[in-house]
Design a protein around this motif. Sequence first.
Motif, short mmCIF file in Angstrom:
data_model
loop_
_atom_site.label_atom_id
_atom_site.label_comp_id
_atom_site.label_asym_id
_atom_site.label_seq_id
_atom_site.Cartn_x
_atom_site.Cartn_y
_atom_site.Cartn_z
N LYS A 63 33.86 36.54 76.94
CA LYS A 63 34.31 35.73 75.82
C LYS A 63 35.48 36.45 75.15
O LYS A 63 35.39 37.64 74.86
N VAL A 64 36.54 35.72 74.91
CA VAL A 64 37.73 36.30 74.29
C VAL A 64 37.71 35.93 72.81
O VAL A 64 37.69 34.75 72.45
N ASP A 65 37.68 36.95 71.96
CA ASP A 65 37.70 36.73 70.52
C ASP A 65 39.14 36.89 70.04
O ASP A 65 39.70 37.99 70.09
N VAL A 66 39.73 35.80 69.60
CA VAL A 66 41.13 35.80 69.20
C VAL A 66 41.35 36.69 67.98
O VAL A 66 42.36 37.40 67.89
N ALA A 67 40.41 36.67 67.05
CA ALA A 67 40.57 37.49 65.83
C ALA A 67 40.57 38.97 66.17
O ALA A 67 41.37 39.74 65.62
#
Length: 144
Positions: A63-67
Amino acid sequence: MDNNKKNKGGRKPKLNPSKNRYVFRLTDAENNNFLKLYEASGMTNKAKFIKTILFQKELKVVKVDVATMDYHTQLTKFFYQFQSIGNNYNQIVKMLYRNFTEKKASFYLFKLENHTKNLAVICKQVIELTKEFEQNHIQKTTDK
């Protein structure tokens, strides 16, 4: 005539073809759960996804967390700015002693030292905020 038997045309047959087929039905709730798992896996083929789960192969979900990525990018930019300040600091000290008298150079160096102390305090705050951010927002998996 032997040439016709050797070259039939078409695709070459697979060495280990998949001949067996299984069918199962899901309720709406089960289907929604299945689709959520499938989307989280990031796989593009549902059949491969099902086989992976059935035979308990390792399934990795990223999962890529943009923040988090944005925070890391901004922190990297800040680090480069801090590094350039260190380079400029060395150049300024050399110029002060080369172009000014000893008394004037030490006066400006004292001002520069005070600003450097402020930067050191800011750097400590950034390190503390980064540690707090990592503890509160970045998931760490310890399943292995």
